[in-house]
Structures are given as C-alpha cells and as structure tokens.
Write an enzyme that holds these catalytic residues in place. Structure first.
Site, PDB file in Angstrom:
ATOM      1  N   GLN A 193     -32.081 -36.314 -20.172  1.00  0.00           N
ATOM      2  CA  GLN A 193     -31.803 -34.735 -19.844  1.00  0.00           C
ATOM      3  C   GLN A 193     -32.298 -34.615 -18.390  1.00  0.00           C
ATOM      4  O   GLN A 193     -32.861 -33.402 -17.962  1.00  0.00           O
ATOM      5  CB  GLN A 193     -32.961 -34.045 -20.521  1.00  0.00           C
ATOM      6  CG  GLN A 193     -32.359 -33.586 -22.006  1.00  0.00           C
ATOM      7  CD  GLN A 193     -30.895 -32.925 -22.084  1.00  0.00           C
ATOM      8  OE1 GLN A 193     -30.816 -32.106 -21.108  1.00  0.00           O
ATOM      9  NE2 GLN A 193     -30.227 -33.216 -22.957  1.00  0.00           N
ATOM     10  N   SER A 194     -31.995 -35.442 -17.536  1.00  0.00           N
ATOM     11  CA  SER A 194     -32.146 -35.433 -16.121  1.00  0.00           C
ATOM     12  C   SER A 194     -31.412 -34.495 -15.618  1.00  0.00           C
ATOM     13  O   SER A 194     -30.399 -34.324 -15.588  1.00  0.00           O
ATOM     14  CB  SER A 194     -31.833 -36.880 -15.483  1.00  0.00           C
ATOM     15  OG  SER A 194     -31.848 -36.651 -13.977  1.00  0.00           O
ATOM     16  N   ASN A 195     -32.183 -33.589 -14.717  1.00  0.00           N
ATOM     17  CA  ASN A 195     -31.615 -32.490 -13.825  1.00  0.00           C
ATOM     18  C   ASN A 195     -31.043 -33.202 -12.735  1.00  0.00           C
ATOM     19  O   ASN A 195     -30.061 -32.470 -12.286  1.00  0.00           O
ATOM     20  CB  ASN A 195     -32.677 -31.410 -13.647  1.00  0.00           C
ATOM     21  CG  ASN A 195     -33.273 -30.940 -14.605  1.00  0.00           C
ATOM     22  OD1 ASN A 195     -32.704 -30.238 -15.441  1.00  0.00           O
ATOM     23  ND2 ASN A 195     -34.509 -31.064 -14.810  1.00  0.00           N
ATOM     24  N   CYS A 204     -29.352 -35.976 -12.507  1.00  0.00           N
ATOM     25  CA  CYS A 204     -28.167 -36.491 -12.703  1.00  0.00           C
ATOM     26  C   CYS A 204     -27.285 -35.563 -13.005  1.00  0.00           C
ATOM     27  O   CYS A 204     -26.173 -35.530 -12.475  1.00  0.00           O
ATOM     28  CB  CYS A 204     -28.372 -37.546 -14.087  1.00  0.00           C
ATOM     29  SG  CYS A 204     -29.190 -38.866 -13.610  1.00  0.00           S
TER      30      CYS A 204
END
Ligand SMILES: Cc1ncc(COP(=O)(O)O)c(C=O)c1O
Length: 324
Positions: free
Chosen positions: A76-78, A80
């Site tokens: 859930q990387s912001n 990325c």
C-alpha cells in the site's frame, strides 16, 4: 539566486499548500494551538509528500535519459502510487517492486498503481532489496533505460525538496514552536530539519517514528540532511543528536492500525473534517495527541502538524474493519 535554483526541478505540485488552524481538535484536547500544513493537497494522484520529492527526482531522471522509473515499497505504498502517476504523466514506464501479496480485488493505493499502468513485481519483505536490484538489471539489459528511485524517494534530492518546503512555510509567515511530522525513510524530516537549521529557526522539528528505533532514524535523517546540504553546495554537517525523534508510538508494527491510530484518525475526522491515513499520518497524529496528553508541549506553544498525505490507504480493504 538561491542555492535551490541551481538544482534542476520539474514543477508538479500545487504549491504553496495551505496552513490551517485546528481549533476544535485543540479545544477537545485542552491542548496547545494546533495548525496543519496540508501536504495532502500537493496534487499528483491524491497528493502527499512524494509530489515534492518527485519534482527533483524526475528532473534528474529525465536529464539521465530515463525511459523507465523503478521504485520499491510496501503493497500500500503511497510513494509507489505517486511514482506510478508521475510516470504516466511524464510518458515513462513504471515498474514497482512491492513487498506483500497481490489482492484478489486490488484496493487503495494498489488499485491506483494498476490504473496508472505500472508493472508490479511482487516479493517478500526480506528479499525486497535483492529483487529491486535484479529488476533494475533486467530492465537495463532489456534496453529500457531504467532510473532507480530509492524507498520513499529518500535520498539527497528527495530531502532537498523538504528543505524547499520549509522555506515555503517560512514565506507563509507562520508562527509555530514545533513541527510534528511522520518519519519513516527519513527524507521529509531531513529536509525540514535542514531548512530549520539553515534558517536559524528557533522552533523544533519532531519526527514521530513510524517503524524505526529512535537512534537508527536519527542517524538516517542526519545523514540525509547532510547529503542534501551537500547538493546545495554547503559544507554543513548535521549530527544525529540534532535530530529529534520520538519512537514511543511504533504500536504493533509497520502498517498495523491499532487503537491509538484509530482514535487519531477519528478525532481529525470528527472534529476537523480532515482525513489522515492508517499507516503514517494516523500514527504521527496519535503521537502528537499522546504528547499533548503528557503535557510535553508548553502552554501557549503552537504545534504545526505537517500532513504528509497517504489518504488512499484509507480505502485499502485490510483497514476497512479496523477503521470503524
Ligand atoms: C503518507 C506518508 N507520510 C509520511 C511518510 C514518511 O516520509 P519519509 O519516508 O520521507 O520519512 C510517508 C512515506 O512513505 C508517507 O507515505
């Protein structure tokens, strides 16, 4: 000419971001005057701190003739999600190396990564760095002209963006005694701390650690701040002792939403109509609320909460039950 104008930058962000007061939250906590710096409104696919960092990173990638952006993070990387949006906008390919597992129905940031057309390489947390290197080498061998953006875009360039953000805050004539900010890969805090030092700011920048012991994060942030100063052509060394980190709010670990984060998210929502995220700003705000309750801040002080974004993770299925 400022030192910054010597570093190439591509304008992407909607700046300056507003500074707003949080009077109802402050009254509810019987606490200090509270302000928020709205970097959740920087733009580029729901905003966040990475928009500022990527302005400098994209300039270097394009100068290097990159055709593919490669970066890394959690599922859930912001960072990325924003990199995937940037690649789409700049007409570049994007490969994301994500630790975790694909979801049956992608939600939150992952859904957005797919919408932006990013290629996703899944790996485990322990093999993430090795997979990243391998992915880069393969892209290089295939002639895709890859450019590697490190975790959280936290290198000298990314940190420099937050030195500029600190200058932006000063230009807004905001009077604050404290800046409280979520700190994880360290670049955001590094830039703010460097900005404060260069401006001889009398206030203090306090990083709430998201996933690192205090001493480790202080070392990382100091190193990044020193490297960012070097990019500005300044021989300025920041020591770990100058970096303020509180690591009392690590909770159950990275990405795990506990009671403290839930309360912070609910309070910002119910008293100020503002959205925080489950991983970073929720935890940082939980830290700020905890410190207010401990009377860490002195009466009459002003505390500015630097909102770093992340709100699409609110819609990740893994948090749906925990947020209620
Ligand atoms: C929403 C949000 N806030 C804060 C951070 C932490 O910023 P930094 O990695 O620069 O410490 C991140 C990083 O991933 C983030 O996504």
């Amino acid at each position: 000419m400022t030192a910054h104008s010597l570093v190439p930058r591509i304008r992407l962000a909607a700046l300056p971001t507003p500074v707003e007061a949080l009077p109802r939250l402050s009254a509810q906590l019987n606490g200090p005057r509270l302000l928020v710096k709205r970097d959740d409104l920087t733009g580029l696919a729901f905003g966040g701190n990475k928009t500022r960092k990527l302005e400098f990173v994209l300039a270097e990638a394009q100068a290097n003739g990159a055709r593919t952006l490669i970066t890394v993070g959690a599922a859930q990387s912001n960072h990325c999600r924003q990199t995937a949006a940037l690649a789409a906008r700049a007409g570049l390919d994007c490969i994301l190396v994500l630790s975790g597992k694909p979801e049956e129905h992608s939600t939150g940031n992952l859904l957005l990564d797919e919408l932006f057309g990013a290629e996703i390489v899944w790996t485990s947390r322990s093999e993430r760095e090795a997979t990243l290197q391998k992915t880069f080498e393969t892209a290089w061998e295939n002639g895709r002209r890859p450019y590697l953006i490190p975790l959280g875009a936290s290198n000298a360039l990314g940190s420099l963006a937050y030195e500029a953000a600190f200058q932006e805050l000063m230009a807004q004539s905001v009077q604050a005694d404290w800046i409280v900010v979520a700190s994880s890969s360290g670049g955001t805090q590094a830039g703010l701390a460097l900005g404060a030092r260069r401006a001889n700011w009398p206030g203090r920048v306090l990083g709430i650690s998201i996933d690192e012991p205090a001493a480790d994060l202080q070392r990382i942030v100091a190193g990044l701040a020193t490297a960012a100063a070097d990019r500005l052509g300044e021989k300025l060394v920041m020591s770990p002792a100058e970096i303020l980190v509180n690591a009392d709010y690590l909770g159950e670990g990275y990405g795990i939403l506990g009671a403290a984060e839930r309360e912070a998210i609910q309070w910002f929502a119910r008293y100020e109509g503002l959205l925080l995220d489950p991983v970073y700003t929720g935890r940082a705000a939980a830290g700020m609320i905890g410190l207010i309750r401990q009377e860490f801040f002195k009466p009459g002080e002003t505390v500015l909460f630097w909102h770093t974004g992340g709100t699409p993770a609110l819609f990740a299925s893994r948090y749906a039950d925990d947020l209620r």
